[in-house]
Design an enzyme around this catalytic site. Structure first.
Site, mmCIF file in Angstrom:
data_model
loop_
_atom_site.group_PDB
_atom_site.id
_atom_site.type_symbol
_atom_site.label_atom_id
_atom_site.label_comp_id
_atom_site.label_asym_id
_atom_site.label_seq_id
_atom_site.Cartn_x
_atom_site.Cartn_y
_atom_site.Cartn_z
ATOM 1 N N CYS A 14 -27.381 -48.524 -14.837
ATOM 2 C CA CYS A 14 -26.920 -47.057 -15.831
ATOM 3 C C CYS A 14 -28.232 -46.412 -16.753
ATOM 4 C CB CYS A 14 -26.067 -47.299 -16.468
ATOM 5 S SG CYS A 14 -24.418 -48.447 -15.786
ATOM 6 N N CYS B 144 -12.795 -43.082 -20.221
ATOM 7 C CA CYS B 144 -13.543 -43.611 -19.057
ATOM 8 C C CYS B 144 -14.963 -42.630 -18.596
ATOM 9 C CB CYS B 144 -12.852 -44.127 -18.742
ATOM 10 S SG CYS B 144 -12.168 -45.440 -19.315
ATOM 11 N N HIS C 76 -21.314 -39.874 -14.535
ATOM 12 C CA HIS C 76 -21.925 -41.295 -14.634
ATOM 13 C C HIS C 76 -22.625 -41.339 -13.094
ATOM 14 C CE1 HIS C 76 -24.526 -44.453 -15.359
ATOM 15 N NE2 HIS C 76 -23.595 -45.013 -15.927
#
Lengths: 379, 145
Positions: free
Chosen positions: A76, A199, A325
């Site tokens: 990430c 989320c 993401h």
């Protein structure tokens, strides 16, 4: 950056869309001016059957690197780490101008493949237990934070409400629609206490930014943005070896280093793009970045201190919760969004933003990457 | 990982356990044959690692011995539900961080079987169970005492 979301297109096409947006932002900048390229991606071998990614991205961007060409992977935090390495390469005088491209293609025809492939980031002794989603470990962190500090699901929901409202104006975001606290609290449970709207979604996307030595940057823009401080730290890889589920120790170390290098304190930051992969993450990050005392991240968001008019505006882009993401692309997207803020050109402008911060956590809450950026080189 | 009738080892999330494929095969054979968790302890400095290693990360010695770990412990953190499913794994899933009894303190991440997600609690006493996996392998899990 490219448009983020479930996108029609391959990884090669996402790279080209992001790179074109970067060139379009700075018409004086031509591929031949750039001497280095770092490509950040965490899952390309599995999701795009692609390795040796940096030369691929360079060829697509029309760049023939002569100083630096490599792939950077920190899940990430991949492209945030790439920004640090590009910065260091330039500071050392080894490169003059480096493009950082982050990319991830996560929507695949076989829906089971992506959850399967993201298991790669676990130690094999934890991988074998079939965690299935990072939500499992962030739910553990949320439960621990609730137990230790009294954080509530309502406070977590307010992170989603703020970030989804911010993202509603972001034309590149995966989700561009505000939600209410009631909707967040009533959403279906993923892993309790985390619900669907707590989320970040599964998202395709790419982002490209260019770093340059100061004198070179000034040839292309009247409003260069300066990297003032960088910091990284990691405490563990196996989740079992995380010192405290409710505290990102590595973030405290990384942000302290970045603040010291910049000669600032946490309270000086005007705008931050933090790693809200889950609502609880942003709450813990506000604490461990020093925006509020440890344990007070819940009341901090509830009091509007991380919103416009508060102490620091956190995730005016909409964060990961709105933007999505695509792992390897997020860090570059955050630095791009902070750059727009410091140039006064954001779609959700923080008034008079002078100092900004971009922050990722990566893996099983294992590592932190923090970048402090400023509108002026010297404060 | 089986796709069609082809076994694809690079897509396999169960560790390879045979001698010749891993140098910590003894961990898996002890788990499979005796139902006991083991890990590596440094003969030079006494540091106990989890997961087991072939080099001590505390003192860099390569002189490691196997030590047996307790088969019971207490749940320190837990999370579960029914929304997250990984191909080949059943629902509901409960995962936990478990502090094993005894010294030195070793904490492991594991699946927790035999308990519903809403009934799983921090502080629960749990014990080791050995679960068969594909290709004659095993994984460890825990269940309520």
């Amino acid at each position: 950056m490219s448009k983020w979301g479930p996108e029609k297109g391959t990884q090669k096409e996402l790279i080209q869309e992001a790179v074109k947006a970067t060139y379009d932002d700075c018409p004086a900048l031509k591929p031949a001016h750039i001497d280095g390229l770092l490509c950040a991606s965490s899952h390309s071998e599995r999701t795009a059957f692609m390795t040796h990614l940096a030369p691929m991205a360079a060829e697509l961007a029309g760049i023939k690197p002569t100083s630096l060409i490599a792939r950077v992977e920190l899940l990430c935090g991949s492209s945030a780490a790439a920004v640090h390495l590009a910065y260091a390469h330039i500071a050392a005088g080894l490169s003059e101008m480096v493009m950082v491209v982050g990319v991830e293609k996560l929507y695949l025809p076989n829906k089971w493949e992506m959850p399967w492939s993201i298991q790669m980031s676990l130690d094999p002794f934890e991988l074998m237990h079939g965690m299935g989603s990072p939500a499992v470990m962030f739910a553990m962190a949320a439960r621990e934070h609730m137990k230790k500090y009294g954080t509530t699901e309502e406070q977590m929901a307010l992170v989603a409400v703020k970030n989804r409202r911010n993202g509603a104006g972001n034309p590149k975001a995966h989700f561009q629609k505000a939600v209410t606290a009631g909707e967040v609290l009533a959403a279906r449970p993923i892993v309790k206490p985390l619900k669907l709207l707590d989320c970040t979604p599964v998202t395709d996307g790419a982002a490209a930014i260019v770093l340059a030595a100061e004198e070179r940057a000034k040839e292309y823009t009247e409003k260069p943005v300066y990297i003032l401080g960088i910091g990284q730290a990691s405490t563990h890889q196996a989740l079992a070896n995380m010192p405290d589920l409710a505290c990102f120790d590595h973030l405290r170390t990384a942000s302290d280093k970045a603040y010291r290098m910049a000669g600032i304190e946490a309270g000086d930051i005007d705008v931050a793009e933090t790693h809200d992969c889950f609502t609880i993450s942003e709450i813990i990050e506000c604490e461990d970045l020093g925006f509020c005392p440890k344990g007070e991240g819940g009341p901090f968001v509830a009091a509007g201190q991380s919103d416009f008019g508060g102490k620091v505006v956190v995730n005016p882009s909409g964060g990961l919760i709105s933007c999505g993401h695509p792992f390897g692309a997020t860090g570059a997207r955050q630095v791009m969004d902070i750059t727009l803020q410091l140039r006064g050109e954001s779609y959700n402008q923080v008034p008079h933003a002078r100092l900004g911060l971009a922050q990722n956590i990566s893996g099983p809450m294992s590592a932190s990457t923090v970048t402090v950026l400023g509108r002026e080189r010297v404060l | 990982m089986i796709v069609g009738d082809e076994y694809i080892s690079t897509l396999d999330i169960i560790p390879q356990q045979e001698e010749g494929l891993t140098r910590i095969h003894q961990f898996f054979s002890t788990l499979k044959n005796e139902g006991v968790l083991t890990t590596s302890k440094c003969a030079a400095c006494g540091h106990v690692s989890w997961p087991p290693r072939i080099m001590c990360p505390a003192c860099t010695s390569g002189d490691l011995v196997w030590v047996r770990l307790a088969s019971e412990g207490v749940v320190k953190a837990v999370a579960g539900g029914e929304a997250v499913v990984l191909r080949g794994y059943g629902l509901p899933h409960v995962h936990a961080l478990i502090q094993l009894d005894g010294e030195p303190p070793v904490r492991v991440f594991s699946r927790l079987n035999g308990v519903a997600p809403d009934d799983a609690r921090e502080g629960m006493r749990v014990r080791l169970t050995v679960v068969p996996a594909s290709r004659d392998r095993v994984v460890f899990a825990f269940e309520p005492v």
